[in-house]
Design a protein around this motif. Structure first.
Motif, short mmCIF file in Angstrom:
data_model
loop_
_atom_site.label_atom_id
_atom_site.label_comp_id
_atom_site.label_asym_id
_atom_site.label_seq_id
_atom_site.Cartn_x
_atom_site.Cartn_y
_atom_site.Cartn_z
N LYS A 96 83.21 -82.90 8.67
CA LYS A 96 82.50 -81.71 8.20
C LYS A 96 83.35 -80.44 8.41
O LYS A 96 83.51 -79.63 7.50
N ALA A 97 83.91 -80.29 9.61
CA ALA A 97 84.70 -79.10 9.90
C ALA A 97 85.97 -79.05 9.05
O ALA A 97 86.38 -77.98 8.59
N SER A 98 86.57 -80.21 8.82
CA SER A 98 87.83 -80.26 8.06
C SER A 98 87.62 -79.85 6.61
O SER A 98 88.43 -79.11 6.03
N TYR A 99 86.52 -80.32 5.99
CA TYR A 99 86.30 -80.01 4.59
C TYR A 99 85.75 -78.61 4.40
O TYR A 99 86.01 -77.98 3.37
N GLU A 100 85.04 -78.11 5.38
CA GLU A 100 84.62 -76.70 5.30
C GLU A 100 85.85 -75.80 5.37
O GLU A 100 85.91 -74.75 4.71
N ARG A 101 86.85 -76.22 6.13
CA ARG A 101 88.10 -75.47 6.20
C ARG A 101 88.84 -75.54 4.86
O ARG A 101 89.37 -74.53 4.37
N LEU A 102 88.86 -76.73 4.24
CA LEU A 102 89.47 -76.86 2.92
C LEU A 102 88.76 -75.98 1.90
O LEU A 102 89.39 -75.39 1.02
N PHE A 103 87.44 -75.90 2.01
CA PHE A 103 86.67 -75.07 1.10
C PHE A 103 87.07 -73.61 1.22
O PHE A 103 87.26 -72.91 0.22
N ARG A 104 87.25 -73.14 2.44
CA ARG A 104 87.65 -71.74 2.65
C ARG A 104 89.04 -71.48 2.08
O ARG A 104 89.37 -70.36 1.70
N LEU A 105 89.86 -72.52 1.99
CA LEU A 105 91.21 -72.39 1.44
C LEU A 105 91.24 -72.59 -0.07
O LEU A 105 92.31 -72.49 -0.69
N GLY A 106 90.08 -72.91 -0.66
CA GLY A 106 90.02 -73.08 -2.11
C GLY A 106 90.36 -74.47 -2.61
O GLY A 106 90.50 -74.68 -3.81
N HIS A 107 90.46 -75.45 -1.69
CA HIS A 107 90.80 -76.81 -2.09
C HIS A 107 89.61 -77.77 -2.03
O HIS A 107 89.79 -78.99 -2.16
N ALA A 108 88.42 -77.25 -1.85
CA ALA A 108 87.21 -78.08 -1.89
C ALA A 108 86.13 -77.30 -2.63
O ALA A 108 86.10 -76.06 -2.57
N HIS A 109 85.29 -78.02 -3.32
CA HIS A 109 84.23 -77.39 -4.12
C HIS A 109 82.94 -78.18 -4.00
O HIS A 109 82.95 -79.38 -3.68
N SER A 110 81.86 -77.51 -4.27
CA SER A 110 80.55 -78.17 -4.30
C SER A 110 79.81 -77.81 -5.58
O SER A 110 80.02 -76.74 -6.15
N VAL A 111 78.99 -78.73 -6.02
CA VAL A 111 78.05 -78.49 -7.12
C VAL A 111 76.66 -78.68 -6.55
O VAL A 111 76.34 -79.76 -6.03
N GLU A 112 75.85 -77.62 -6.58
CA GLU A 112 74.52 -77.67 -5.98
C GLU A 112 73.44 -77.70 -7.05
O GLU A 112 73.52 -76.95 -8.03
N VAL A 113 72.47 -78.54 -6.86
CA VAL A 113 71.35 -78.67 -7.80
C VAL A 113 70.07 -78.26 -7.07
O VAL A 113 69.73 -78.82 -6.02
#
Length: 263
Positions: A96-113
Motif C-alpha cells: 500500500k505504501a509503495s504504490y501510494e508513493r508511485l502515485f505521488r510520482l505520477g506512475h500509478a493511477h486509479s479509476v474510481e466508480v
C-alpha cells in the motif's frame, strides 16, 4: 526473493515492472513481499475489449459517476478490504505504501466508480511508458468493476497506450476480452512497447525468458509515455463540456463510442 521493509524503492519497483515482475504479499498481515513472474500472463488487447449490449447500456446510462486519480488511497483500501468472495488479500502495508508513493510520482493511477456518492468499485495500476499494469480491481455494486475497466481501456486507447497487463486470468477478465499468453510472449510485447517498437520484441522476450529477468536487452528509460489526460480532452471536445474535467471521465456515450470503434 522476499523483502522485509517499509516501502519498495520506486526505482526498484519500476525496474521490476520493466522486466516482467511485480510484488505480492502472502497476506494483508504479512510484513514481507516477494517478486512474482507468472509462467502464463493475462493481458487485455486494447482492440479486443468485449463490450456487451448490457454493459454498453450501463455505461451510457451514466448510473455510475467515474473519476480518475481522485481517491487513490481509498481505492487501494477498498481493494484490500475483505469481502465475501475474497476473505484475504495480498495487499499489505508495504504494498500500500509503495504504490501510494508511485502515485505521488505520477506512475500509478486509479479509476474510481461512484454510486450515490459512495465508492462502489474501481481499480488501480502502474503506468510505465505505454504499458499499463493493472494491479487490483474491486466491485461493491453490480457492474462497477466492469465500468471501471471499460473506462480504463478507453483512456488507454485515447492516450496511446499499447499494452494492458492483467497479471492473472480470471473468468471475469476473460469475459471482458482478456487472454492468456506465455511469459516469453509477454516479455516480447512488453519490451517492444517500452522500446517504442524498436527492435525485435519477440526475440528480446525469448532471450529474457531463457536468461532471466535481468537479461541484456531489457529496454532502459526514458520511455515514451502515454497521455493519461487525453480522454478528458476528447470527451470535452466531443461533448462540448469545456475545461475542468481533468480528474473525471467523459459521458458514457463517449466511452461506448470509443470502445465500439476499436473492438
Amino acid at each position: 526473493m522476499t523483502r522485509h521493509q517499509e516501502t519498495i524503492d520506486p526505482a526498484l519497483l519500476l525496474s521490476a515492472y520493466a522486466q516482467g515482475l511485480f510484488p505480492m504479499a502472502d497476506g494483508a498481515d504479512d510484513p514481507s513481499v516477494h517478486w512474482v513472474e507468472p509462467r502464463l500472463r493475462a493481458i487485455l488487447p486494447l482492440d479486443g475489449f468485449h463490450l456487451s449490449r448490457s454493459l454498453r447500456k450501463v455505461i451510457i446510462s451514466d448510473r455510475f459517476r467515474v473519476t480518475t486519480d481522485t481517491a487513490f488511497a481509498d481505492m487501494m483500501a477498498l481493494c484490500a478490504a475483505p469481502a465475501a468472495d475474497r476473505p484475504t488479500t495480498w495487499i499489505n502495508p508495504v504494498i500500500k505504501a509503495s504504490y501510494e508513493r508511485l502515485f505521488r510520482l505520477g506512475h500509478a493511477h486509479s479509476v474510481e466508480v461512484w454510486l450515490d456518492g459512495a465508492l462502489a468499485g474501481g481499480l488501480y495500476g502502474v503506468s510505465l511508458g505505454r504499458a499499463f499494469f493493472g494491479e487490483s480491481m474491486v466491485s461493491r455494486a453490480r457492474d462497477a468493476s466492469k465500468v471501471a475497466l471499460a473506462h480504463l481501456v478507453a483512456r488507454l486507447i485515447a492516450g496511446g497506450w499499447r499494452l494492458l497487463d492483467c497479471q492473472f486470468i480470471t473468468p471475469h477478465l476473460a469475459s471482458l476480452g482478456a487472454i492468456e499468453i506465455s511469459q516469453a510472449d509477454y516479455l516480447g510485447r512488453l519490451y517492444s512497447v517500452l522500446s517504442d517498437g524498436a527492435g525485435d520484441g519477440a526475440a528480446l522476450g525469448a532471450a529474457a525468458a531463457g536468461a532471466g529477468a535481468g537479461a541484456a536487452g531489457v529496454p532502459s528509460p526514458p520511455f515514451v509515455a502515454g497521455d493519461w489526460g487525453a480522454l478528458d480532452a476528447l470527451g470535452a471536445a466531443e461533448a462540448d463540456l469545456g475545461a475542468g474535467r481533468a480528474t473525471g471521465s467523459p459521458p458514457g456515450y463517449v466511452i461506448a463510442q470509443l470502445l465500439t470503434k476499436t473492438s
